[in-house]
Design an enzyme around this catalytic site. Structure first.
Site, short mmCIF file in Angstrom:
data_model
loop_
_atom_site.label_atom_id
_atom_site.label_comp_id
_atom_site.label_asym_id
_atom_site.label_seq_id
_atom_site.Cartn_x
_atom_site.Cartn_y
_atom_site.Cartn_z
N ASP D 17 134.68 -22.83 13.11
CA ASP D 17 133.49 -22.81 12.47
C ASP D 17 133.58 -23.70 11.16
O ASP D 17 132.64 -24.44 10.92
CB ASP D 17 133.03 -21.15 12.15
CG ASP D 17 132.49 -20.53 13.15
OD1 ASP D 17 132.66 -20.92 14.48
OD2 ASP D 17 132.14 -19.40 12.98
N ARG D 99 136.39 -12.46 -2.48
CA ARG D 99 135.39 -13.52 -2.50
C ARG D 99 135.52 -14.07 -3.93
O ARG D 99 135.30 -15.26 -3.95
CB ARG D 99 133.81 -12.80 -1.95
CG ARG D 99 133.98 -12.44 -0.61
CD ARG D 99 134.65 -13.31 0.35
NE ARG D 99 134.45 -13.03 1.79
CZ ARG D 99 135.14 -13.35 2.83
NH1 ARG D 99 136.18 -14.07 2.64
NH2 ARG D 99 134.93 -12.94 4.21
N ASP D 128 128.78 -11.72 2.07
CA ASP D 128 129.62 -12.68 1.56
C ASP D 128 128.94 -13.75 0.89
O ASP D 128 129.39 -14.28 -0.03
CB ASP D 128 130.63 -13.21 2.66
CG ASP D 128 131.59 -11.97 2.93
OD1 ASP D 128 132.00 -11.18 2.22
OD2 ASP D 128 132.08 -11.91 4.03
N SER D 182 133.57 -9.87 14.95
CA SER D 182 133.88 -10.91 14.07
C SER D 182 134.86 -10.43 13.06
O SER D 182 134.85 -9.05 12.93
CB SER D 182 132.64 -11.26 12.92
OG SER D 182 133.11 -11.99 12.08
#
Lengths: 408, 408, 408, 408
Positions: D17, D99, D128, D182
């Site tokens: 990705d 993050r 996110d 995921s």
């Protein structure tokens, strides 16, 4: 917005801006427009809005002009005042609290007319768009909300005037130029902001104030009034029972006369920027002081402190537009529960900008002269109890003190 | 108290009551007494306390008279004002904030003199006993605290006077009878309570007020002043830098002149009863307004709302006597962290009882005219962002609305 | 206590300690004693308490033995679980929640019998005295509460046994010596504390646990159960509807079998000291997990986060004995308001000490697979909305960043 | 986004990705791309990302691969654990806390390279994107953030694969089809969500779990470990000092072995929808339990309850992406202040999915056996103090009770 709306209920003031929106909706979407004009106590004649709407092609049965003042005060203002709500320490939320009611009526009219959308005239920078839209979506998740200020290209005064002229919208002479500031008004308050007021360092000029005399021009003699409460809501002034809107109107008269409720304020908008507003909340300022006064003798510390600690959150919810949210309703349930015994009368002194409680009494009072007296209390309170009370409150602190001394 | 104290440090005002306590301690315990008399800005001559203590047999080296005004304002008042602390919505905590400092000095003097106890003149019904004792125990868990009012049998004015006469304690003529109310004063405020003020329904007579002129007697012309802040603390008035106590003294002068800071209040004492107090906080009221004013442009909403939501708890801690507790220190750390950029100047209008912010400016300002302007903002803010902002804030409400419609 | 009580309702377990209290009350005050023995699900036969009370001279009509299990779970345990209440992060308040009910029945029986006092067997160091007495005083401000452990001189086991022998109180053989620890039990939990458990560094021996098998001894195969909720309360297990107490009893059986709900804990008592307790809350631990599970899909974030933020305060109120306080009732109103749609079923896996939610479903679910899906969502959610949402949430942070960069 | 970015720092995992994003950025903007690949402990080889980036045309000096594990645990995970932070009662915030660190390094690299933008691979539905972007904007208000998932038209797996093939991006065989769910992983946790897990009613299949053995497969014998804390941070296991990341890695091994830290959870995303996640936080779950254990004896109730009451807000800030906000820093200052004495050792029992404190000791302990003991306490505590303590706590309730009886 995927598909164009077919029928739109517009919050219509009758003024130039919402008249332009009315026409723009017709032009942009070819949709039918229903107008809703509410008397929230803003102090303007509303019937001209009917004529104007008709002039702009709205069918008579699509024009709604309503006096919602009693509903506004009873179901929105009063519940909020039970909480002593102020935003960021000072602002009495006069604009914020009116928006959910307007949105509710828009949605109800949409259902009544089979409309698929509602529209409002709030800009994309302010809080009101949020308040209108969150309320509308909460009440009808499938409704469309159209906010022309975020959509159109009429991005300057000139373009607006051109559009109005091109669409035969009458323009009052004093509306051709830019207003020196923007005004919102209802029975609770008048707010002014923008343009001439945008520099927060400069004192607002006196002509901005519309609802109150200047404290300097207020009477040189104080006036005393008495407000009576039942279960947290004001029900009478000087012994005379009044409906909610009548009472707030009367308080506004008192406040106007004595220059009460002016506020020069810089606040944090929900959309992330700061703005400066000049607020006038004459009756509300008196009401807040009085409500605090009656709570002083009728609420215990446990109830009062819990309310106090949640008030900022409650006020923020209203400011941000979450009136019709479950968390606002949860807080309201808590607050309302506290008001069961908040009944009695407060005496206030009004004088040159100030409203101060100078006396309060109630059959429901928790004030016990028998306990507090400096005189002999006939055994109501044993001062020796305080020794144990203090020693157990101190025990934790002593253990900490010993620990800290030990390890340092 | 298991064993009698051997050496006691007494919070001594020089007045009749603490003189009686002084003698009572000597008589009851045969202990050595050290006196501590603090100038907290209460506005009384303190040197007479020295002569009086000597007269009552205290050795000169055991007499301590100190000017603690700067420490008081710098380390207690100013940190508290960083929080905008008010108790139960209105009270500026003028008495509460002075007690921890007195207790701290009592304990320090006890250590210096090798004393095993401290004593205070607060009664068993009030908050001050709690504040003194929690502070003392926190600072020295092994200290004894003697509260004669909870111990002795001098339970009437007559008995007190008899004890004074029997012990050669001079009695001022005006102290023979009962005072009409009880007074506490320091640089931050004067409080009056009890007796003549015990009926909360009756307006306090004007002679109660000692620190402020009546608003009616204040000048007919407003005065403007500018207060400058650095990191949340006031540092200058009208551009003139001042030490903390000097500044508060100057604000008190301004407040006195304009009748600012009067409060008629019924509060919940920590010991469980309600009491009515008349407070005068002239400089503090101006300072609170100004601090809010400078925070309006220098604090963002995240910081401000967090502070606001914790303020009631912080104020309650101070009111209840928990200044020297870890949780007050934790909250102070949070509040102080928020003040790093709270610098700038506020312009206030003082007029007949009111102090109102009318302008504020700062190099640290977060106010962005570029964003908020009604004029063209040159792309600072994209109004279309608001649509997404609102839609995602509404998503939850829509899901609720759909659910509620589905199941009802 | 000014005057001796004339008639006392005693919380009577039938055990040695409360039998001694019974006799002591008679001896000390010459008063009539009414006994109240409640079946709260502690798992003991209560009829022997009747015989014992009679043996100690209590008139049959003054002996009350009641099964209050349904009331306990329905009106105390379930409302508390609606809040997901845990004290200090971990304790499920099993003892705390039973005390108000006992106090309420004591006061009601006092009114029924014309008694002027109630008595309990809690010591002066613990929380239970506070819980009993605050509840009793709240329900009847004029009631006297007698706490013999704070009054008498039976300060050692030897003296107690001597008093018992002198008063013909039967002493079971195993009660002559000191118990290795103290136990309290009801349908919600069993707590053990004191003596052998007083060193918080040492693991509690396995014989302390009375309500659960050791996880090591629990079945090697997980068991799945389904709990159904209506408006926040559990109403069925595996599809079988049950009354509140029946349901909690069944959950206790599940929990016992799988070793669920053991807690080794050091907590802060309201009276200022720390204590170490071993708690077993088998059914309650499962119920808490399940209630959280059903809230996950039926409560929105606004409701859930508000509840979460107030839970510690609510739990502290219950722990400290303020069940019958206005602030607990205010919080309950808020919490109950949130539970209107908390209905549905949770599937849990029970295995060797753990109860974990593995599935949940509800007609009232707010979970929208249409929105959250990684697959094509058919326009339910416009990802571009997130850009505006983020940019407006960031605006404040950007303004701060710019300011901080500018002034540093 | 007004102008196209010229140079972009991309958070690059080396996977398909972000490789597509890399190429898309080059194609869409013709911009230079700098890659940043962080070892946060996700357990993958990172060097292949270098080769892949080179293959995709990134200059060697523009490829950054860093081991940030120590910084991650020391400056993000540990400060968060000082707060005992859990989101919505259960989630340990494993993704949320990583993050801000990534965003911070992206911005720092942008400054180092003179880049005007950063880019990330988070979708428009999740949290996110918000966390990345709020962090980036807070650290550099002028940075551009590019979120290709919100911008491009590669809206299906097929289109992505086509784009990859057209751009010579190597595609691992197992990446051609859709992943069944995921995954995000770092040293603190692994999360799995989406697709196969989207029905919250169905138990997650065992193959989802990647970081822990099933409790059923865990050892049949408990293991005991001891964790030592200094000022709130874990510093040693079983007496062996370790760096933060080393320690968390070791705890992860313990947790994996014993099946600890699995969570099946439905949460409220900041963007307004609910989602279901399967989380594994093996070491973190042990660490949280241990931290609570050491706080039990080293934190007093005032500190602990204040922390507890603010924890939900703190956790929500982290979850929502406000790590670099002033309010998070204010709360951190408060929390850190509480940890000065949170030092000592906790003994835990690990067994088949559970980590339970069974002992704790500290030189800083506030636990006082002298006070709490059931035995003779040698005068440490006077039980009679409790009477006064209770009576003053009850005074308010009595006054309420009297009032309510009077007026009903």
């Amino acid at each position: 917005m995927t598909a164009a709306p077919k029928k739109v209920v517009l919050a219509y003031s009758g003024g130039l801006d919402t008249s332009i929106i009315l026409k723009w909706l017709q032009a942009e979407y070819g949709c039918e427009v229903i107008t809703f004009t509410a008397d929230l106590g803003q102090g303007e004649e509303l019937e001209p809005a009917r004529a104007k709407a008709e002039l702009l092609g709205i069918k008579p049965e699509n024009i709604h002009i309503e006096d919602v003042r009693e509903e506004f005060v009873r179901d929105y203002v009063f519940p909020m005042f039970r909480a002593n709500a102020v935003y960021e320490g000072l602002y009495l939320l006069g604009t914020s609290i009116a928006r959910p009611l307007i949105a509710k009526r828009l949605v109800e009219l949409a259902h009544q007319h089979g409309a698929d959308a509602v529209a409002h005239g709030a800009t994309g920078k302010g809080n009101d768009q949020v308040r209108f839209e969150l309320s509308a979506y909460a009440l009808d998740p499938s409704i469309k909300v159209i906010a022309p200020w975020r959509l159109w290209d009429l991005t300057s005064r000139t373009k607006l005037i051109e559009f109005a002229e091109a669409n035969q919208i009458p323009i009052a002479k004093d509306k051709r130029g830019e207003a020196p500031f923007s005004v919102d008004a209802n029975l609770l308050h008048t707010s002014s902001e923008g343009k001439a007021l945008e520099n927060p360092a400069e004192e607002a000029p006196d002509y901005v104030y519309a609802r109150t005399v200047s404290p300097e021009d207020a009477p040189d003699t104080p006036e005393y009034i008495e407000i009576t409460f039942e279960k947290g809501d004001a029900v009478a002034i000087n012994g005379q029972a009044m409906s909610p809107a009548t009472l707030l109107t009367a308080l506004n008269d008192h406040g106007r006369k004595h220059g009460i409720g002016r506020l020069d304020f810089v606040e944090n908008r929900f959309v992330g920027m700061k703005s400066r507003g000049i607020y006038e909340t004459p009756g509300g300022t008196i009401l807040l002081e009085a409500h605090r006064g009656i709570e002083q003798i009728t609420l215990d510390s446990g109830s009062g402190h819990l309310k106090d600690s949640l008030m900022p959150r409650y006020a923020e919810l209203i400011y941000n537009g979450f009136w019709f949210s479950p968390e606002r309703e949860m807080l309201q349930a808590l607050i309302d529960k506290s008001q069961d015994y908040v009944s009695g009368t407060v005496r206030l002194k009004l004088y040159k900008g100030s409203a101060n409680t100078v006396g309060r009494w109630s059959d429901m009072s928790l004030y016990s002269e028998a306990h507090v007296t400096f005189e002999d209390d006939a055994g109501a309170y044993d001062q020796k109890d305080a020794a144990g009370f203090i020693r157990l409150n101190a025990l934790r602190l002593k253990l900490i003190g010993n620990r800290n001394a030990r390890v340092k």
